[in-house]
Design an enzyme around this catalytic site. Sequence first.
Site, PDB file in Angstrom:
ATOM      1  N   ARG A   1     -40.156  24.660  -6.264  1.00 23.09           N
ATOM      2  CA  ARG A   1     -41.429  23.944  -6.088  1.00 23.09           C
ATOM      3  C   ARG A   1     -41.222  22.422  -6.144  1.00 23.09           C
ATOM      4  O   ARG A   1     -40.535  21.910  -7.019  1.00 23.09           O
ATOM      5  CB  ARG A   1     -42.398  24.379  -7.195  1.00 23.09           C
ATOM      6  CG  ARG A   1     -43.776  23.743  -7.123  1.00 23.09           C
ATOM      7  CD  ARG A   1     -43.883  22.522  -8.011  1.00 23.09           C
ATOM      8  NE  ARG A   1     -45.244  21.973  -7.992  1.00 23.09           N
ATOM      9  CZ  ARG A   1     -45.572  20.800  -8.530  1.00 23.09           C
ATOM     10  NH1 ARG A   1     -44.662  20.079  -9.120  1.00 23.09           N
ATOM     11  NH2 ARG A   1     -46.795  20.375  -8.468  1.00 23.09           N
ATOM     12  N   VAL A   2     -41.793  21.733  -5.215  1.00 20.87           N
ATOM     13  CA  VAL A   2     -41.731  20.270  -5.200  1.00 20.87           C
ATOM     14  C   VAL A   2     -43.155  19.743  -5.234  1.00 20.87           C
ATOM     15  O   VAL A   2     -44.026  20.226  -4.507  1.00 20.87           O
ATOM     16  CB  VAL A   2     -41.004  19.755  -3.942  1.00 20.87           C
ATOM     17  CG1 VAL A   2     -40.979  18.231  -3.931  1.00 20.87           C
ATOM     18  CG2 VAL A   2     -39.573  20.298  -3.886  1.00 20.87           C
ATOM     19  N   GLY A   3     -43.389  18.747  -6.073  1.00 11.15           N
ATOM     20  CA  GLY A   3     -44.728  18.163  -6.182  1.00 11.15           C
ATOM     21  C   GLY A   3     -44.906  16.949  -5.286  1.00 11.15           C
ATOM     22  O   GLY A   3     -44.112  16.692  -4.380  1.00 11.15           O
ATOM     23  N   ASP A   4     -45.940  16.205  -5.567  1.00 13.11           N
ATOM     24  CA  ASP A   4     -46.275  15.034  -4.750  1.00 13.11           C
ATOM     25  C   ASP A   4     -45.414  13.811  -5.071  1.00 13.11           C
ATOM     26  O   ASP A   4     -45.220  12.941  -4.217  1.00 13.11           O
ATOM     27  CB  ASP A   4     -47.747  14.653  -4.969  1.00 13.11           C
ATOM     28  CG  ASP A   4     -48.023  14.328  -6.432  1.00 13.11           C
ATOM     29  OD1 ASP A   4     -47.596  15.112  -7.311  1.00 13.11           O
ATOM     30  OD2 ASP A   4     -48.645  13.285  -6.710  1.00 13.11           O
TER      31      ASP A   4
ATOM     32  N   GLY B   1     -50.117  18.134  -8.345  1.00 18.31           N
ATOM     33  CA  GLY B   1     -49.363  17.718  -7.170  1.00 18.31           C
ATOM     34  C   GLY B   1     -49.759  18.391  -5.868  1.00 18.31           C
ATOM     35  O   GLY B   1     -49.777  17.753  -4.816  1.00 18.31           O
TER      36      GLY B   1
ATOM     37  N   THR C   1     -45.797  12.766 -16.165  1.00 14.82           N
ATOM     38  CA  THR C   1     -45.111  12.088 -15.068  1.00 14.82           C
ATOM     39  C   THR C   1     -45.241  10.589 -15.288  1.00 14.82           C
ATOM     40  O   THR C   1     -46.243  10.134 -15.816  1.00 14.82           O
ATOM     41  CB  THR C   1     -45.830  12.490 -13.756  1.00 14.82           C
ATOM     42  OG1 THR C   1     -45.503  13.833 -13.463  1.00 14.82           O
ATOM     43  CG2 THR C   1     -45.453  11.605 -12.586  1.00 14.82           C
TER      44      THR C   1
ATOM     45  N   THR D   1     -50.380  10.547 -10.327  1.00 14.68           N
ATOM     46  CA  THR D   1     -50.089  11.610 -11.281  1.00 14.68           C
ATOM     47  C   THR D   1     -51.230  12.606 -11.276  1.00 14.68           C
ATOM     48  O   THR D   1     -52.387  12.217 -11.159  1.00 14.68           O
ATOM     49  CB  THR D   1     -49.866  11.069 -12.705  1.00 14.68           C
ATOM     50  OG1 THR D   1     -49.755  12.190 -13.607  1.00 14.68           O
ATOM     51  CG2 THR D   1     -51.001  10.179 -13.169  1.00 14.68           C
ATOM     52  N   GLY D   2     -50.896  13.884 -11.386  1.00 17.06           N
ATOM     53  CA  GLY D   2     -51.950  14.898 -11.385  1.00 17.06           C
ATOM     54  C   GLY D   2     -51.459  16.180 -10.750  1.00 17.06           C
ATOM     55  O   GLY D   2     -50.251  16.400 -10.634  1.00 17.06           O
TER      56      GLY D   2
END
Length: 311
Positions: free
Chosen positions: A205-208, A231, A177, A228-229
Amino acid sequence: MNKKYSIVIHGGAGTLVKGLMTPEKEEQYKAALNEALEKGYTVLENNGSAMEAVETAVKHLEDSPLFNAGKGSVFTNDGTHEMDAAIMDGKTLDAGAVSLITGIKNPISLARDIMEKTDHVFLAGEGAMRFAKSVGYTIESPEYFYDEHRFQQWQNIKDSDTFQLDHSMKKEGKFGTVGAVACDKNGNIAAATSTGGMTNKRWGRVGDSPMVGAGTYANNKTCAVSCTGSGEFFIRGVVAYDVSCLMEYKGMNLEAAASEVINKRVLSIGGDGGLIAVDAKGNIAMPFNTEGMYRAFKTSDGKREISIYKD
Ligand code: ASP
């Protein structure tokens, strides 16, 4: 006018252990980071805004196949590429975010267009694609995003329920990312984050990364942050906003607040990753709790660094 201005960028955090990557590969990453850093810094140097600088730097990283964003995005369980991005202006608290989009070369610019050309903050999926077309985006073919290495990453896990961080592999790989934060000559700050998410992700799926407050946040009063990481943990920890809150309500400085969140609070719920941050005085922080994080910064008082590993 603010004397000090600065920019920090990241290309993802994860299991980046020294010696696993060839020196040539390492150089490629550093060169890509260097180019993005210089592009963003030049904007600031020429009196450009922090918003302009972070968009410029992130676009450059999106165009590189090395990072998990834009061109280098990972494969979903369906064999597609679904990208997320967000951008936030610390001066006005305006923000734009986009999720579950395909075929867009520079998701960060689409996020900015959502901020500037609609009354909304966050558009997702089909609707976001319709908006993109209405403001003139061309849709790239899947080949533009195809990358043999990412394809293999996906092949290895596609028949399982596993989904994985692009950069948590114990072998040479393509990580990351991407994100940028900047403080301009006027003391305005901004944050931008863009990602292909996690390999083999499914069900929309949606991340942070595109979530204001989780993976991306900016407020001139406190800080601009790009994360980053893993999420899921960064969403539950409301990580970017948590750094801001520690500064605003507890009076912590940027470095202490950023370190508290990454090395204590998000770690305590099982989250691995890192963040980059600036405040309106041009101070910077880049904590991470993983073995490494692709990162680089440059400040107008002559400091500059491009690094991958912990030390
Ligand atoms: N935070 C991103 C996500 O969960 C992944 C990453 O940082 O690489 O979508």
